[in-house]
Design an enzyme around this catalytic site. Sequence first.
Site, PDB file in Angstrom:
ATOM      1  N   HIS A   4      39.884  42.986  37.908  1.00 30.16           N
ATOM      2  CA  HIS A   4      39.835  44.285  37.245  1.00 30.16           C
ATOM      3  C   HIS A   4      40.138  44.183  35.750  1.00 30.16           C
ATOM      4  CE1 HIS A   4      39.405  46.055  41.122  1.00 30.16           C
ATOM      5  NE2 HIS A   4      40.617  45.721  41.528  1.00 30.16           N
ATOM      6  N   HIS A  14      33.488  40.666  47.775  1.00 38.92           N
ATOM      7  CA  HIS A  14      34.348  41.784  47.393  1.00 38.92           C
ATOM      8  C   HIS A  14      34.630  41.764  45.890  1.00 38.92           C
ATOM      9  CE1 HIS A  14      37.035  45.135  47.944  1.00 38.92           C
ATOM     10  NE2 HIS A  14      37.832  44.537  47.083  1.00 38.92           N
TER      11      HIS A  14
END
Length: 319
Positions: free
Chosen positions: A267, A240
């Site tokens: 991120h 993921h």
Amino acid sequence: MTMRVEKQTTLFDSVTLTGIGVHSGGPASLTLHPADANSGIVFQRTNGAKVVETRADWQSVSATSLCTVLGDPKGAGVSTVEHLMAALRGMGVDNVTVEIDGPETPIMDGSSIAFVEAIDRVGLKELSVQRRFIKIKRSVRVVQGDQWCELNPFNGQRFNITIDFASSLIGRQALVFDLNAETFRRELARARTFGSVQDVEKLWKMGFAMGSSLENSVALDGDRVLNPEGTRWPDEFVRHKALDAVGDLALAGLPIWGEYRSYKGGHRMNHAVLVELFKTPEAFEIIEAQGVKEVARSEKGHADLIGGWQAAAFAPEVS
């Protein structure tokens, strides 16, 4: 077998997906529309009678703490774009208009598979214009504490992602793969977002993750995976994180011809390396497909696992 890289693509037809927003918990819907060559990915947020357009690029990123947010999060911004962006880049979609009716993309099952299936339903249309790439000429690197990430010259589109946690339950997991539609579909698209119950409870108190559930994330309570079905792979969690990296780096605006390596990334780091890249014009050049040599896929044709297979690995961010 080699990857097709020559021409830009769009969708043959429009396709709509509906679900809930992972943070608001409210209904969320988007429609993917075909777009002309060189349009890129553009979000159209409907806000009453007003339509606000936001380009899906690194300069539009306004937040990266819980997810990747484009535009003004208090206005017509769009959050949690990374799973959709990963599907578009992973499946080789260059030009799409994303019409969205609210502040979040639907979380679906916490992975990219619903977006991949939607793309498959309508199919890809090859356009007459050459695909362009950002070719990495010199390495760029970002270090923040014990986290780092870098873009390096490489004849292909390679990702090398490592996560590393002190917990013996989590441990160290790594994944190396050359990005193409087959690999993305089989090895990454179904990898779900994840987090501990304790972290999600903290987010609930702050008004976030109101739509988070076992239907759209993998949850850990102590040393137990709460999802009755368990994990989809023993290393679903690095997969993921790799999916997130594909989606976040898609915000470069063009496919990156080079290698992306990260250690304990997320991120924030994925975005930081794009900022560093575009601050360093001598580190890259824009080339058309005829300037790119097609890279042969590995004999196995799938992602290679580096290091041990660990039990479920969880991180506090909802990604």
